[in-house]
Design a protein around this motif. Sequence first.
Motif, PDB file in Angstrom:
ATOM      1  N   GLU A  39       0.798  -1.224   0.000  1.00  0.00           N
ATOM      2  CA  GLU A  39       0.000   0.000   0.000  1.00  0.00           C
ATOM      3  C   GLU A  39       0.831   1.275   0.000  1.00  0.00           C
ATOM      4  OE1 GLU A  39      -2.428  -0.905   3.444  1.00  0.00           O
ATOM      5  OE2 GLU A  39      -3.986  -1.751   2.149  1.00  0.00           O
ATOM      6  N   THR A  40       2.105   1.142   0.365  1.00  0.00           N
ATOM      7  CA  THR A  40       2.978   2.309   0.416  1.00  0.00           C
ATOM      8  C   THR A  40       4.352   1.956  -0.149  1.00  0.00           C
ATOM      9  OG1 THR A  40       3.879   1.776   2.593  1.00  0.00           O
ATOM     10  CG2 THR A  40       1.853   3.118   2.547  1.00  0.00           C
ATOM     11  N   LYS A  41       5.105   2.983  -0.443  1.00  0.00           N
ATOM     12  CA  LYS A  41       6.483   2.781  -0.900  1.00  0.00           C
ATOM     13  C   LYS A  41       7.284   2.034   0.171  1.00  0.00           C
ATOM     14  CE  LYS A  41       8.336   6.010  -3.216  1.00  0.00           C
ATOM     15  NZ  LYS A  41       9.042   7.081  -3.895  1.00  0.00           N
ATOM     16  N   GLU A  42       6.972   2.303   1.446  1.00  0.00           N
ATOM     17  CA  GLU A  42       7.666   1.638   2.549  1.00  0.00           C
ATOM     18  C   GLU A  42       7.384   0.128   2.563  1.00  0.00           C
ATOM     19  OE1 GLU A  42       7.707   5.770   2.940  1.00  0.00           O
ATOM     20  OE2 GLU A  42       5.882   4.548   2.933  1.00  0.00           O
ATOM     21  N   ASP A  43       6.154  -0.269   2.218  1.00  0.00           N
ATOM     22  CA  ASP A  43       5.834  -1.703   2.131  1.00  0.00           C
ATOM     23  C   ASP A  43       6.721  -2.387   1.096  1.00  0.00           C
ATOM     24  OD1 ASP A  43       3.782  -1.353   4.007  1.00  0.00           O
ATOM     25  OD2 ASP A  43       2.192  -1.298   2.490  1.00  0.00           O
ATOM     26  N   LEU A  44       6.881  -1.743  -0.055  1.00  0.00           N
ATOM     27  CA  LEU A  44       7.735  -2.300  -1.110  1.00  0.00           C
ATOM     28  C   LEU A  44       9.192  -2.315  -0.659  1.00  0.00           C
ATOM     29  CD1 LEU A  44       8.087  -3.382  -3.989  1.00  0.00           C
ATOM     30  CD2 LEU A  44       8.289  -1.005  -4.753  1.00  0.00           C
ATOM     31  N   GLU A  45       9.642  -1.228  -0.052  1.00  0.00           N
ATOM     32  CA  GLU A  45      11.032  -1.152   0.412  1.00  0.00           C
ATOM     33  C   GLU A  45      11.343  -2.220   1.453  1.00  0.00           C
ATOM     34  OE1 GLU A  45      11.359   2.957   1.563  1.00  0.00           O
ATOM     35  OE2 GLU A  45      11.624   3.609  -0.529  1.00  0.00           O
ATOM     36  N   LYS A  46      10.353  -2.558   2.285  1.00  0.00           N
ATOM     37  CA  LYS A  46      10.552  -3.621   3.291  1.00  0.00           C
ATOM     38  C   LYS A  46      10.781  -4.968   2.614  1.00  0.00           C
ATOM     39  CE  LYS A  46       9.474  -5.622   7.567  1.00  0.00           C
ATOM     40  NZ  LYS A  46      10.512  -6.618   7.525  1.00  0.00           N
ATOM     41  N   LEU A  47       9.980  -5.285   1.605  1.00  0.00           N
ATOM     42  CA  LEU A  47      10.189  -6.535   0.860  1.00  0.00           C
ATOM     43  C   LEU A  47      11.572  -6.549   0.207  1.00  0.00           C
ATOM     44  CD1 LEU A  47       6.701  -6.995  -0.878  1.00  0.00           C
ATOM     45  CD2 LEU A  47       7.634  -8.368   0.995  1.00  0.00           C
ATOM     46  N   LEU A  48      11.961  -5.410  -0.333  1.00  0.00           N
ATOM     47  CA  LEU A  48      13.274  -5.302  -0.978  1.00  0.00           C
ATOM     48  C   LEU A  48      14.401  -5.459   0.038  1.00  0.00           C
ATOM     49  CD1 LEU A  48      12.502  -2.324  -3.377  1.00  0.00           C
ATOM     50  CD2 LEU A  48      13.056  -4.663  -4.085  1.00  0.00           C
ATOM     51  N   SER A  49      14.309  -4.741   1.149  1.00  0.00           N
ATOM     52  CA  SER A  49      15.395  -4.793   2.146  1.00  0.00           C
ATOM     53  C   SER A  49      15.485  -6.156   2.822  1.00  0.00           C
ATOM     54  CB  SER A  49      15.230  -3.679   3.187  1.00  0.00           C
ATOM     55  OG  SER A  49      14.082  -3.905   3.973  1.00  0.00           O
ATOM     56  N   ASP A  50      14.371  -6.875   2.894  1.00  0.00           N
ATOM     57  CA  ASP A  50      14.386  -8.223   3.454  1.00  0.00           C
ATOM     58  C   ASP A  50      14.934  -9.245   2.468  1.00  0.00           C
ATOM     59  OD1 ASP A  50      13.304  -7.240   5.804  1.00  0.00           O
ATOM     60  OD2 ASP A  50      11.275  -7.992   5.430  1.00  0.00           O
ATOM     61  N   GLY A  51      15.232  -8.799   1.240  1.00  0.00           N
ATOM     62  CA  GLY A  51      15.796  -9.686   0.224  1.00  0.00           C
ATOM     63  C   GLY A  51      14.804 -10.691  -0.341  1.00  0.00           C
ATOM     64  N   LEU A  52      13.520 -10.361  -0.285  1.00  0.00           N
ATOM     65  CA  LEU A  52      12.493 -11.312  -0.707  1.00  0.00           C
ATOM     66  C   LEU A  52      12.138 -11.228  -2.189  1.00  0.00           C
ATOM     67  CD1 LEU A  52      10.087 -11.000   2.358  1.00  0.00           C
ATOM     68  CD2 LEU A  52      11.911 -12.662   1.969  1.00  0.00           C
ATOM     69  N   LEU A  53      12.621 -10.208  -2.870  1.00  0.00           N
ATOM     70  CA  LEU A  53      12.219 -10.002  -4.260  1.00  0.00           C
ATOM     71  C   LEU A  53      13.392 -10.202  -5.214  1.00  0.00           C
ATOM     72  CD1 LEU A  53       9.946  -6.840  -3.875  1.00  0.00           C
ATOM     73  CD2 LEU A  53       9.281  -9.253  -3.856  1.00  0.00           C
ATOM     74  N   LEU A  54      13.526 -11.412  -5.686  1.00  0.00           N
ATOM     75  CA  LEU A  54      14.496 -11.681  -6.724  1.00  0.00           C
ATOM     76  C   LEU A  54      14.164 -10.752  -7.889  1.00  0.00           C
ATOM     77  CD1 LEU A  54      16.793 -13.690  -7.499  1.00  0.00           C
ATOM     78  CD2 LEU A  54      15.025 -15.093  -8.567  1.00  0.00           C
ATOM     79  N   PHE A  55      15.127 -10.109  -8.456  1.00  0.00           N
ATOM     80  CA  PHE A  55      14.952  -9.119  -9.534  1.00  0.00           C
ATOM     81  C   PHE A  55      14.280  -7.835  -9.044  1.00  0.00           C
ATOM     82  CE2 PHE A  55      14.622 -13.305 -11.753  1.00  0.00           C
ATOM     83  CZ  PHE A  55      15.906 -13.289 -12.290  1.00  0.00           C
ATOM     84  N   GLN A  56      14.080  -7.708  -7.724  1.00  0.00           N
ATOM     85  CA  GLN A  56      13.549  -6.486  -7.110  1.00  0.00           C
ATOM     86  C   GLN A  56      12.211  -6.040  -7.692  1.00  0.00           C
ATOM     87  OE1 GLN A  56      16.651  -3.530  -7.094  1.00  0.00           O
ATOM     88  NE2 GLN A  56      18.163  -4.976  -6.345  1.00  0.00           N
ATOM     89  N   GLN A  57      11.324  -7.002  -7.920  1.00  0.00           N
ATOM     90  CA  GLN A  57      10.011  -6.655  -8.466  1.00  0.00           C
ATOM     91  C   GLN A  57       8.943  -7.620  -7.990  1.00  0.00           C
ATOM     92  OE1 GLN A  57      11.438  -6.857 -12.485  1.00  0.00           O
ATOM     93  NE2 GLN A  57      10.389  -8.771 -12.882  1.00  0.00           N
ATOM     94  N   VAL A  58       7.712  -7.159  -8.052  1.00  0.00           N
ATOM     95  CA  VAL A  58       6.539  -7.965  -7.729  1.00  0.00           C
ATOM     96  C   VAL A  58       5.768  -8.189  -9.018  1.00  0.00           C
ATOM     97  CG1 VAL A  58       6.356  -7.251  -5.325  1.00  0.00           C
ATOM     98  CG2 VAL A  58       5.274  -5.851  -7.085  1.00  0.00           C
ATOM     99  N   PRO A  59       4.872  -9.158  -9.065  1.00  0.00           N
ATOM    100  CA  PRO A  59       4.274  -9.879  -7.954  1.00  0.00           C
ATOM    101  C   PRO A  59       5.215 -10.911  -7.334  1.00  0.00           C
ATOM    102  CG  PRO A  59       3.409 -10.723 -10.024  1.00  0.00           C
ATOM    103  CD  PRO A  59       4.285  -9.553 -10.350  1.00  0.00           C
ATOM    104  N   MET A  60       4.895 -11.227  -6.070  1.00  0.00           N
ATOM    105  CA  MET A  60       5.596 -12.286  -5.361  1.00  0.00           C
ATOM    106  C   MET A  60       4.540 -13.157  -4.706  1.00  0.00           C
ATOM    107  SD  MET A  60       7.047 -13.333  -2.074  1.00  0.00           S
ATOM    108  CE  MET A  60       7.487 -11.940  -1.078  1.00  0.00           C
ATOM    109  N   VAL A  61       4.729 -14.469  -4.811  1.00  0.00           N
ATOM    110  CA  VAL A  61       3.798 -15.427  -4.209  1.00  0.00           C
ATOM    111  C   VAL A  61       4.589 -16.352  -3.293  1.00  0.00           C
ATOM    112  CG1 VAL A  61       2.192 -17.335  -4.649  1.00  0.00           C
ATOM    113  CG2 VAL A  61       2.212 -15.341  -6.171  1.00  0.00           C
ATOM    114  N   GLU A  62       4.133 -16.434  -2.057  1.00  0.00           N
ATOM    115  CA  GLU A  62       4.700 -17.409  -1.122  1.00  0.00           C
ATOM    116  C   GLU A  62       3.872 -18.678  -1.261  1.00  0.00           C
ATOM    117  OE1 GLU A  62       5.792 -16.059   2.916  1.00  0.00           O
ATOM    118  OE2 GLU A  62       4.968 -14.119   2.259  1.00  0.00           O
ATOM    119  N   ILE A  63       4.540 -19.762  -1.645  1.00  0.00           N
ATOM    120  CA  ILE A  63       3.847 -21.036  -1.843  1.00  0.00           C
ATOM    121  C   ILE A  63       4.842 -22.178  -1.641  1.00  0.00           C
ATOM    122  CG2 ILE A  63       4.212 -20.951  -4.352  1.00  0.00           C
ATOM    123  CD1 ILE A  63       1.445 -22.321  -4.671  1.00  0.00           C
ATOM    124  N   ASP A  64       4.431 -23.176  -0.901  1.00  0.00           N
ATOM    125  CA  ASP A  64       5.255 -24.371  -0.671  1.00  0.00           C
ATOM    126  C   ASP A  64       6.660 -24.040  -0.185  1.00  0.00           C
ATOM    127  OD1 ASP A  64       3.065 -25.843  -1.498  1.00  0.00           O
ATOM    128  OD2 ASP A  64       3.787 -26.074  -3.553  1.00  0.00           O
TER     129      ASP A  64
END
Length: 178
Positions: free
Chosen positions: A36-61
């Motif tokens: 919902e905010t730029k900070e939400d995206l930055e948190k995903l980025l800083s946590d290293g969860l976004l390979l290629f630094q982009q969404v969508p991201m799906v947590e599955i299995d």
Amino acid sequence: MSGKPKLHYVNGRGRMESIRWLLAAAGVEFEEQFIETKEDLEKLLSDGLLLFQQVPMVEIDGMKMVQTRAILSYIAAKYNLYGKDLKERALIDMYVEGTTDLMGIIMYLPFQPPEAKEKNLALITDKATTRYFPVYEKAFKGRISNIPTIKKFLQPGSQRKPPPDEKYIAQVKQIFNI
């Protein structure tokens, strides 16, 4: 991660909508964590969860998957929706790639400057009506919309997102610096 897949994206259609449709077709319930905010995206980025630094991201299995096509392929294979043989998979891939092409030209229209929208809308309408819609109207639309899980997804109150409005467009521009 066990349980429901968790989808990370803005609260709108965009690149996540095809993933929602496929999960709906499979009858799989999912959760959504909206950016919902730029900070939400930055948190995903800083946590290293976004390979290629982009969404969508799906947590599955137990995975945190990015790249729409990879996510779609995984879900389709996991839930036996990726054809019974190589020829059916090729046909599915053609529909997916065609849809990706069409969505690519449609998705960015709301984010273009007002002076470019009218010209580009005419080009998009022409391409959509002469190149893409005839393919889908032949048999694809009827078959897909009659699948019970898709019928349910198309009903009001489902997790299907509405077309982008001005509020959504402004939010996406702010989050992604567009």
